[in-house]
Design a protein around this motif. Structure first.
Motif, PDB file in Angstrom:
ATOM      1  N   VAL A  37       0.830  -1.197   0.000  1.00 31.69           N
ATOM      2  CA  VAL A  37       0.000   0.000   0.000  1.00 31.69           C
ATOM      3  C   VAL A  37       0.870   1.256   0.000  1.00 31.69           C
ATOM      4  CG1 VAL A  37      -1.716   1.314   1.296  1.00 31.69           C
ATOM      5  CG2 VAL A  37      -1.907  -1.185   1.149  1.00 31.69           C
ATOM      6  N   LEU A  38       0.563   2.177  -0.897  1.00 32.38           N
ATOM      7  CA  LEU A  38       1.236   3.466  -0.944  1.00 32.38           C
ATOM      8  C   LEU A  38       0.399   4.546  -0.279  1.00 32.38           C
ATOM      9  CD1 LEU A  38       2.619   3.407  -4.608  1.00 32.38           C
ATOM     10  CD2 LEU A  38       3.844   2.867  -2.490  1.00 32.38           C
ATOM     11  N   GLN A  39      -0.829   4.697  -0.754  1.00 32.73           N
ATOM     12  CA  GLN A  39      -1.738   5.713  -0.213  1.00 32.73           C
ATOM     13  C   GLN A  39      -3.157   5.162  -0.198  1.00 32.73           C
ATOM     14  OE1 GLN A  39      -0.921   8.806  -3.124  1.00 32.73           O
ATOM     15  NE2 GLN A  39       0.263   9.973  -1.636  1.00 32.73           N
ATOM     16  N   ILE A  40      -3.926   5.583   0.779  1.00 38.07           N
ATOM     17  CA  ILE A  40      -5.334   5.228   0.857  1.00 38.07           C
ATOM     18  C   ILE A  40      -6.137   6.508   1.094  1.00 38.07           C
ATOM     19  CG2 ILE A  40      -7.120   3.939   2.089  1.00 38.07           C
ATOM     20  CD1 ILE A  40      -5.174   2.143   0.578  1.00 38.07           C
ATOM     21  N   GLU A  69     -10.548   3.274  -0.904  1.00 40.63           N
ATOM     22  CA  GLU A  69      -9.907   4.010  -1.999  1.00 40.63           C
ATOM     23  C   GLU A  69      -8.434   3.634  -2.044  1.00 40.63           C
ATOM     24  OE1 GLU A  69     -10.663   8.172  -1.524  1.00 40.63           O
ATOM     25  OE2 GLU A  69     -12.809   7.891  -1.233  1.00 40.63           O
ATOM     26  N   SER A  70      -8.084   2.641  -2.831  1.00 40.55           N
ATOM     27  CA  SER A  70      -6.756   2.027  -2.758  1.00 40.55           C
ATOM     28  C   SER A  70      -5.803   2.546  -3.823  1.00 40.55           C
ATOM     29  CB  SER A  70      -6.884   0.508  -2.902  1.00 40.55           C
ATOM     30  OG  SER A  70      -7.375   0.181  -4.194  1.00 40.55           O
ATOM     31  N   PHE A  71      -4.522   2.525  -3.473  1.00 39.26           N
ATOM     32  CA  PHE A  71      -3.453   2.808  -4.423  1.00 39.26           C
ATOM     33  C   PHE A  71      -2.179   2.178  -3.877  1.00 39.26           C
ATOM     34  CE2 PHE A  71      -0.080   5.808  -6.019  1.00 39.26           C
ATOM     35  CZ  PHE A  71      -0.065   5.306  -7.311  1.00 39.26           C
ATOM     36  N   GLY A  72      -1.538   1.345  -4.702  1.00 34.75           N
ATOM     37  CA  GLY A  72      -0.349   0.664  -4.217  1.00 34.75           C
ATOM     38  C   GLY A  72       0.554   0.188  -5.339  1.00 34.75           C
ATOM     39  N   GLU A  73       1.586  -0.523  -4.947  1.00 35.82           N
ATOM     40  CA  GLU A  73       2.601  -1.027  -5.870  1.00 35.82           C
ATOM     41  C   GLU A  73       2.649  -2.550  -5.797  1.00 35.82           C
ATOM     42  OE1 GLU A  73       7.160   0.220  -6.853  1.00 35.82           O
ATOM     43  OE2 GLU A  73       6.731  -0.336  -4.779  1.00 35.82           O
TER      44      GLU A  73
END
Length: 366
Positions: A37-40, A69-73
């Motif tokens: 996870v990078l940002q939520i 609300e997901s954003f990751g690598e």
């Protein structure tokens, strides 16, 4: 690993807890994708779940991990995954399939089941943690050049789906070509909708309560819209002054305004409701007048909830198009970063107390 969770049904139970780190083995048939996870992003939904207005824990748990609300690598992929590799950036859809025919054809975002499954909202854990794993079916790639906007993928999908639904429904008119739109609300959804409507060349009036000058006004006007304070101009007065809109996009969270919008929509127009108005508030409406004008005016009401994979793709495309058309504008929506999961109390304080917080998001591994 760390996670931010609540005990559903218990007001103000948000807390930090340790949960097991997921692995590819959790997803069958080699279809798993492990994501760091990078940002939520967090919003009113997370606040309302913490207020115990809705939300349920997965079976076998007494807690629900927040964050939809997901954003990751991507860290690791299963043997059957071909379209993603470690280092790719991704967002992840929210709804998971039930048993209805819509779920079976990949449209779990419009399930007809009474019980629905949403990560971070209902019966499925969310993304406010250090890692998550899911099936490749629910992963959506985010271009590296949109890394700074990746956390807006889910809100963008909501807007993209809502507008798509309105335009699809209006094919009934054969030649519908909206020229004027009112966007009600200037939070993240309202502003992203403003951007997407402007990309279509539509004249947009973005209506919010706060008087200008303010950041929301600056962003709306940078997209080429006109900002209107509802404290200074009512919807009825706005419609009398500029003409009734062909399209209204409602994103206020106010039932009163949602119904007021029905009174100003133009003939053959479409009203899209996207906000959730939890609670027991009652409003009075001129029912006979609305009924008459809507029937004689061939007007349409569309309600839209979160999207599926294709809507995420459309939302990400709109974010990219918006960066080309309005460089640097959309990033201004991201006003309030919270550093790390440990600062969950600050996250919730911003959601509850800070009325100037346009978009709150947690930097987990960014």
């Amino acid at each position: 690993m760390k996670a931010i969770a609540v005990h559903p049904g218990r007001p103000h139970s948000v807390h930090l807890r340790e949960i097991p780190k997921p692995s590819l083995a959790d997803i069958p048939n080699g279809r798993g994708v492990l994501v760091r996870v990078l940002q939520i992003g967090v919003d009113a939904t997370d606040r309302e779940i913490n207020d115990a207005l809705y939300g349920n824990a997965p079976d076998g748990n007494d807690y629900l991990v927040l964050g939809h609300e997901s954003f990751g690598e991507v860290v690791e992929v299963g043997s059957a995954v071909r379209d993603l590799k470690p280092g790719d950036l991704v967002s992840c859809t929210v709804r998971r399939p039930g048993t209805s025919i819509y779920d079976q054809i990949g449209r779990n975002d419009i399930t007809s089941d009474e019980v629905y499954f949403e990560r971070g909202i209902n019966l499925r854990h969310g993304y406010l943690t250090e890692y998550f794993v899911d099936d490749i079916e629910y992963m959506v790639k985010v271009p590296q050049k949109l890394r700074h906007l990746g956390v807006l993928s889910e809100p963008a999908s909501v807007c993209a789906k809502a507008l798509e639904q309105a335009f699809l429904a209006q094919q009934r008119l054969l030649v519908w070509n909206p020229q004027r739109a009112f966007v009600l609300g200037a939070g993240q959804i309202g502003l992203l909708a403003t951007m997407m409507l402007r990309l279509r060349g539509i004249e947009v009036f973005t209506v919010a309560r706060q008087r200008g000058p303010n950041l929301k006004q600056e962003i709306a006007e940078a997209y080429g819209a006109k900002y209107i304070s509802s404290q200074e101009t009512s919807l009825a007065d706005l419609a009398r002054h500029v003409g009734k809109p062909d399209l209204i996009f409602e994103a206020t969270g106010s039932a009163a305004i949602a119904f007021q919008a029905m009174e100003v929509l133009g003939h053959n127009g479409a009203l899209v409701w996207t906000s959730i108005t939890g609670g027991q508030h009652k409003v009075e409406v001129p029912g006979d007048k609305i009924n008459l004008e809507w029937v004689l005016g061939n007007k349409l009401l569309v309600a839209s909830v979160n999207g599926n994979r294709r809507h995420f793709e459309l939302g990400i495309q709109a974010l990219a198009h918006g960066e080309l058309a309005y460089p640097g504008v959309t990033e201004r929506i991201l006003t309030n970063p919270v550093q790390g999961l440990d600062n969950y109390q600050e996250m919730m304080r911003l959601l509850v107390e800070d009325k100037s917080a346009l978009k709150v998001f947690v930097n987990v591994g960014a």
